[in-house]
Design an enzyme around this catalytic site. Structure first.
Site, PDB file in Angstrom:
ATOM      1  CB  VAL A  10       9.763   2.407   1.660  1.00  0.00           C
ATOM      2  CG1 VAL A  10       9.749   1.048   2.375  1.00  0.00           C
ATOM      3  CG2 VAL A  10       8.338   2.878   1.386  1.00  0.00           C
ATOM      4  CB  CYS A  11      13.873   0.734   3.063  1.00  0.00           C
ATOM      5  SG  CYS A  11      15.242  -0.349   3.494  1.00  0.00           S
ATOM      6  CB  THR A  12      18.144   2.970   2.378  1.00  0.00           C
ATOM      7  OG1 THR A  12      17.811   2.253   1.179  1.00  0.00           O
ATOM      8  CG2 THR A  12      18.683   1.986   3.403  1.00  0.00           C
TER       9      THR A  12
END
Length: 313
Positions: A99-101
């Protein structure tokens, strides 16, 4: 089926809690929160999550979800403990997700090479460095790797994963139970519309000189204050990632004045130097640590600065 949700100091809470809320209610899934060492882990604000196990305690997870956060940008190197663990467990997993970075950690582990992937819009372009093809989608499925975009996209990814691990009807029931039907304010633009992409700045140590030379002055005449552009780098980066180019006026009576720095969290430019101190593990004769605090969201960014840049020589 064991689900390992990987967190670290400074992670974004919703990156882990969102997928956990969905997948923990999926039949046959046994979720466990994992960190480098078991114990409490502070997120990027005030929430503390207890990691039940350390990396060494989870050698063969079936599904991995890697949370994101600003520290993931700095940790995306081959020698990071989480990255080494991801590369070690990947061959035996059914799904590797992020998720995300968190996708940057998958990339550093060599798991995105030749794959389509996504990340937070602010770091999407960095995926190319790991051999991935950046895609501006809410989440991307490529083989047995799923990457989600920023923060809330982790819930979308988790619902898709729940449908694959169980069945689509179960995923629909989970979505209904969560009452997950996003309807943001109509005035809220898409991330790319709000912040158009820009070319990343050069690394401070890859350029021969990243600040302008000081103009010469006649002997005995100090002249008016001179503002010089200098490069400031976060101390943990050791020059690998440039965060911002600022202007330091060395002659101000109330200390160095900075401009041009953007907050990594909200992109605001209203930052104030709230503290400047000598580092403990750096050359105290030539460096200072400055804490830049965003006045909009109170996000704190540390920088190191050469004393010679902010003294009157």
């Amino acid at each position: 089926m064991q689900l390992a949700i990987v967190i670290f100091e400074g992670f974004t809470a919703l990156d882990a809690i969102g997928p956990n809320q969905v997948l923990a209610h999926t039949p046959g899934i046994d979720p466990v929160i994992v960190a480098e060492q078991p114990g409490p882990v502070l997120d990027n604000r005030t929430l503390t999550v207890v990691a039940e196990r350390g990396l060494a305690d989870v050698p063969r997870p079936d599904v991995v979800v890697v949370a994101g956060g600003v520290p993931a940008v700095h940790r995306a190197t081959e020698d990071d403990p989480i990255v080494r663990w991801l590369a070690q467990v990947a061959p035996t997993t059914t799904w590797m997700t992020s998720v995300c970075t968190g996708s940057l950690l998958l990339g550093a582990a060599g798991l995105l090479r030749g794959r389509r992937a996504t990340s937070h819009w602010y770091t999407l372009d960095r995926l190319s460095a790991f051999g991935a093809t950046p895609v501006e989608d809410r989440y991307v499925v490529d083989g047995r790797v799923i990457t989600a975009a920023g923060v809330s996209a982790g819930i979308d990814m988790a619902l898709d994963l729940a449908a694959r691990l169980s069945d689509p009807h179960m995923a629909q029931m989970l979505q209904l139970d969560l009452e997950y039907a996003p309807s943001p304010p109509p005035s809220t633009p898409a991330p790319r519309a709000a912040h158009p992409p820009r070319s990343p700045p050069a690394c401070a140590r890859c350029t021969t000189r990243s600040w302008a030379p000081r103009p010469r002055r006649p002997t005995g005449d100090r002249g008016p204050p001179v503002a010089r552009p200098v490069t400031m780098v976060a101390p943990r980066h050791r020059g690998r990632i440039l965060l911002g180019e600022v202007v330091v006026n060395a002659r101000e009576s109330n200390g160095p004045q900075v401009s041009g720095v953007r907050c990594l969290h909200c992109q605001g430019t209203d930052l104030v130097v709230e503290e400047a101190r000598l580092p403990t593990k750096w050359n105290a004769r030539t460096h200072l640590i400055e804490l830049h605090v965003c006045q909009g969201c109170r996000f704190v960014m540390p920088f190191y600065v050469k004393k010679s840049w902010v003294t009157n020589n």
